[in-house]
Design a protein around this motif. Structure first.
Motif, mmCIF file in Angstrom:
data_model
loop_
_atom_site.group_PDB
_atom_site.id
_atom_site.type_symbol
_atom_site.label_atom_id
_atom_site.label_comp_id
_atom_site.label_asym_id
_atom_site.label_seq_id
_atom_site.Cartn_x
_atom_site.Cartn_y
_atom_site.Cartn_z
ATOM 1 N N GLU A 141 -33.282 37.986 9.487
ATOM 2 C CA GLU A 141 -33.703 36.704 10.091
ATOM 3 C C GLU A 141 -32.752 35.591 9.644
ATOM 4 O O GLU A 141 -32.118 35.677 8.597
ATOM 5 C CB GLU A 141 -35.145 36.342 9.713
ATOM 6 N N ASN A 142 -32.686 34.587 10.489
ATOM 7 C CA ASN A 142 -31.839 33.433 10.192
ATOM 8 C C ASN A 142 -32.678 32.167 10.347
ATOM 9 O O ASN A 142 -33.524 32.086 11.243
ATOM 10 C CB ASN A 142 -30.638 33.417 11.142
ATOM 11 N N SER A 143 -32.408 31.202 9.477
ATOM 12 C CA SER A 143 -33.252 30.001 9.456
ATOM 13 C C SER A 143 -33.106 29.156 10.730
ATOM 14 O O SER A 143 -33.991 28.376 11.041
ATOM 15 C CB SER A 143 -32.927 29.161 8.217
ATOM 16 N N GLY A 195 -14.659 40.568 6.835
ATOM 17 C CA GLY A 195 -14.738 39.133 7.106
ATOM 18 C C GLY A 195 -16.084 38.733 7.701
ATOM 19 O O GLY A 195 -16.377 37.550 7.857
ATOM 20 N N ALA A 196 -16.924 39.740 8.040
ATOM 21 C CA ALA A 196 -18.267 39.446 8.582
ATOM 22 C C ALA A 196 -19.147 38.894 7.455
ATOM 23 O O ALA A 196 -18.947 39.220 6.284
ATOM 24 C CB ALA A 196 -18.886 40.704 9.165
ATOM 25 N N TYR A 197 -20.115 38.070 7.829
ATOM 26 C CA TYR A 197 -21.047 37.543 6.824
ATOM 27 C C TYR A 197 -21.798 38.688 6.141
ATOM 28 O O TYR A 197 -22.128 38.602 4.960
ATOM 29 C CB TYR A 197 -22.043 36.584 7.475
ATOM 30 N N SER A 198 -22.041 39.739 6.912
ATOM 31 C CA SER A 198 -22.769 40.885 6.348
ATOM 32 C C SER A 198 -21.987 41.535 5.203
ATOM 33 O O SER A 198 -22.583 42.051 4.257
ATOM 34 C CB SER A 198 -23.032 41.927 7.436
ATOM 35 N N SER A 250 -18.318 35.290 19.813
ATOM 36 C CA SER A 250 -18.953 35.511 18.505
ATOM 37 C C SER A 250 -20.183 36.389 18.662
ATOM 38 O O SER A 250 -20.559 36.784 19.771
ATOM 39 C CB SER A 250 -19.345 34.193 17.836
ATOM 40 N N HIS A 251 -20.797 36.660 17.521
ATOM 41 C CA HIS A 251 -22.090 37.349 17.497
ATOM 42 C C HIS A 251 -23.125 36.416 18.147
ATOM 43 O O HIS A 251 -23.080 35.201 17.913
ATOM 44 C CB HIS A 251 -22.441 37.623 16.027
ATOM 45 N N PRO A 252 -24.074 36.968 18.937
ATOM 46 C CA PRO A 252 -25.065 36.110 19.612
ATOM 47 C C PRO A 252 -25.823 35.190 18.654
ATOM 48 O O PRO A 252 -26.108 34.029 18.980
ATOM 49 C CB PRO A 252 -26.027 37.103 20.280
ATOM 50 N N VAL A 310 -29.317 29.635 6.706
ATOM 51 C CA VAL A 310 -29.404 30.764 5.767
ATOM 52 C C VAL A 310 -29.823 32.025 6.516
ATOM 53 O O VAL A 310 -30.773 32.007 7.303
ATOM 54 C CB VAL A 310 -30.433 30.463 4.654
ATOM 55 N N THR A 311 -29.092 33.097 6.271
ATOM 56 C CA THR A 311 -29.495 34.398 6.823
ATOM 57 C C THR A 311 -30.074 35.237 5.692
ATOM 58 O O THR A 311 -29.524 35.289 4.595
ATOM 59 C CB THR A 311 -28.312 35.132 7.489
ATOM 60 N N ARG A 312 -31.199 35.844 5.997
ATOM 61 C CA ARG A 312 -31.836 36.739 5.027
ATOM 62 C C ARG A 312 -31.470 38.178 5.390
ATOM 63 O O ARG A 312 -31.627 38.591 6.555
ATOM 64 C CB ARG A 312 -33.352 36.530 5.076
ATOM 65 N N GLN A 352 -22.357 49.516 14.531
ATOM 66 C CA GLN A 352 -23.675 49.067 14.983
ATOM 67 C C GLN A 352 -24.669 49.105 13.826
ATOM 68 O O GLN A 352 -24.458 49.808 12.850
ATOM 69 C CB GLN A 352 -24.198 50.000 16.098
ATOM 70 N N PHE A 353 -25.781 48.365 13.978
ATOM 71 C CA PHE A 353 -26.831 48.419 12.954
ATOM 72 C C PHE A 353 -27.323 49.857 12.772
ATOM 73 O O PHE A 353 -27.524 50.336 11.669
ATOM 74 C CB PHE A 353 -28.018 47.540 13.357
ATOM 75 N N GLU A 354 -27.500 50.544 13.901
ATOM 76 C CA GLU A 354 -28.054 51.904 13.820
ATOM 77 C C GLU A 354 -27.125 52.849 13.060
ATOM 78 O O GLU A 354 -27.582 53.727 12.330
ATOM 79 C CB GLU A 354 -28.342 52.448 15.231
ATOM 80 N N ASP A 369 -19.800 41.267 16.346
ATOM 81 C CA ASP A 369 -19.890 40.544 15.071
ATOM 82 C C ASP A 369 -18.866 39.419 15.032
ATOM 83 O O ASP A 369 -17.921 39.394 15.829
ATOM 84 C CB ASP A 369 -19.729 41.486 13.857
ATOM 85 N N THR A 370 -19.060 38.478 14.142
ATOM 86 C CA THR A 370 -18.229 37.273 14.092
ATOM 87 C C THR A 370 -16.772 37.611 13.741
ATOM 88 O O THR A 370 -15.846 37.115 14.369
ATOM 89 C CB THR A 370 -18.790 36.285 13.049
ATOM 90 N N ALA A 371 -16.604 38.470 12.731
ATOM 91 C CA ALA A 371 -15.245 38.810 12.303
ATOM 92 C C ALA A 371 -14.530 39.631 13.376
ATOM 93 O O ALA A 371 -13.307 39.500 13.564
ATOM 94 C CB ALA A 371 -15.289 39.558 10.975
ATOM 95 N N GLY A 372 -15.296 40.459 14.098
ATOM 96 C CA GLY A 372 -14.732 41.237 15.215
ATOM 97 C C GLY A 372 -14.194 40.288 16.286
ATOM 98 O O GLY A 372 -13.153 40.552 16.892
HETATM 99 O O1 LIG Z 1 -21.376 38.880 12.683
HETATM 100 C C1 LIG Z 1 -21.500 38.741 11.460
HETATM 101 O O2 LIG Z 1 -20.630 38.249 10.746
HETATM 102 C C2 LIG Z 1 -22.720 39.207 10.820
HETATM 103 O O3 LIG Z 1 -22.711 39.468 9.665
HETATM 104 C C3 LIG Z 1 -23.966 39.292 11.657
HETATM 105 C C4 LIG Z 1 -24.836 38.061 11.575
HETATM 106 C C5 LIG Z 1 -26.233 38.353 12.231
HETATM 107 O O4 LIG Z 1 -26.491 39.446 12.704
HETATM 108 O O5 LIG Z 1 -27.070 37.458 12.227
HETATM 109 C C6 LIG Z 1 -25.081 37.705 10.184
HETATM 110 C C7 LIG Z 1 -25.155 36.435 9.758
HETATM 111 C C8 LIG Z 1 -25.052 35.304 10.688
HETATM 112 O O6 LIG Z 1 -26.388 34.892 10.919
HETATM 113 C C9 LIG Z 1 -24.432 35.665 11.970
HETATM 114 C C10 LIG Z 1 -24.272 36.954 12.326
#
Ligand SMILES: O=C(O)C(=O)C[C@]1(C(=O)O)C=C[C@@H](O)C=C1
Length: 303
Positions: free
Chosen positions: A67-69, A25-28, A116-118, A184-186, A46-48, A140-143
């Protein structure tokens, strides 16, 4: 692909295993599916852990936000790119639309705090302030959504995707709560091997370098790209950490050594083009260290 474990999709075709940070459910996860349709998305804490999973061949690729816009750079991943030896093999732009989620029947007036995620909290600054909610950062957001659901919290909501609302059976109290509709997240697609750059479509190249101290040194470095008519799309500077690369020069005094930076630059050119080759040759002569992180097809879409 050497020793990566691949799972059979049922059609006899091996499925690529793609690591992402977070839970379902995370955006990732959605970005990983956009990057590699039909792949198996593999959650990582974790990312690592995602970097290590690719390096350790338990997955084939990782898709991680850079990065995020609205919120800016995801610094942790810039630092990890340097600490690890993976290659950027692609990028994905993903339109992030945040929702305020709560347990079934809970009203927005009952909420005191939001998890939520910072990055997600930063992207919804105005709305969360308007609702008067105390923010709490989690991985993370879904967490966050999963935790609110499993703990049956009535005074706590989560900022997450509509997909997370469906998975964890939460109500959507507000939609599109990001500060700007263009959010937008890249994401970067990472692999163990570099791809062969081409010139048949738009490519980007990502590099990281360090410079001696001195007036105009960064200006001279960037001028190289102007001379070659190369457009830069991103510049980021991060503190140089002793463990990350060879010393960026030893003529600095003590204080300057404490504040030494690595410069990350993304530019619009393929490593297969003459102008990129000329620029990198000139930069290599000026820089105290230079690493190409990847040369990869640019994502010209936003989904
Ligand atoms: O927590 C999530 O759902 C993610 O995928 C992480 C993440 C991020 O790290 O920036 C990805 C996209 C959004 O910008 C918010 C959170």
């Amino acid at each position: 692909m050497a020793s990566a474990r691949m799972h059979d999709s049922g059609s006899g075709e091996p499925r690529l295993r793609v690591a992402y940070q977070g839970v379902s459910g995370a955006y990732s996860e959605a970005a990983a599916q956009k990057a590699y349709p039909n792949s198996e998305a593999v959650p990582c804490d974790q990312f690592e852990t995602a970097f290590e999973a690719v390096e350790g061949c338990t997955v084939d690729r990782a898709v991680l936000p850079i990065e995020n816009s609205l919120g800016g750079s995801i610094h942790r991943n810039y630092d990890l790119l340097l600490r690890h030896r993976l290659h950027i093999v692609g990028e994905i732009n993903y339109a992030v639309r945040h929702c305020l989620l709560a347990n079934r029947g809970v009203k927005v007036e009952q909420l005191k705090r939001v998890l939520s995620h910072p990055q997600a909290l930063a992207q919804c600054e105005y709305t969360l302030t308007r609702f008067g909610l105390v923010r709490e950062a989690v991985d993370d957001t879904a967490g966050a959504a999963k935790y609110v659901a499993l703990s049956k919290l009535e005074d706590t909501g989560a900022v997450a995707s509509s997909a997370a609302a469906a998975i964890y059976d939460l109500d959507i109290l507000a939609e599109d709560i990001q500060d700007d509709s263009d959010n937008v997240t890249r994401f970067l697609m990472l692999g163990r091997e570099a791809i062969t750059p081409d010139t048949d479509r738009p490519f980007k190249t990502s590099i990281v370098f360090s410079l001696e101290e001195g007036p105009g040194v960064l200006y001279k470095a960037l001028q190289i790209f102007a001379k070659e008519q190369i457009n830069l799309t991103k510049i980021e500077s991060r503190p140089w950490r002793r463990s990350s690369l060879r010393s960026p020069g030893d003529n600095a005094n003590g204080l300057q050594k404490c504040f030494h930076y690595m410069f990350y630059v993304d530019f619009e050119a393929s490593m297969a083009s003459d102008n990129a080759q000329n620029a990198l040759k000139a930069l290599d002569e000026l820089a105290t260290s230079l690493r190409v992180l990847g040369s990869y097809p640019a994502d010209t879409t936003i989904i």
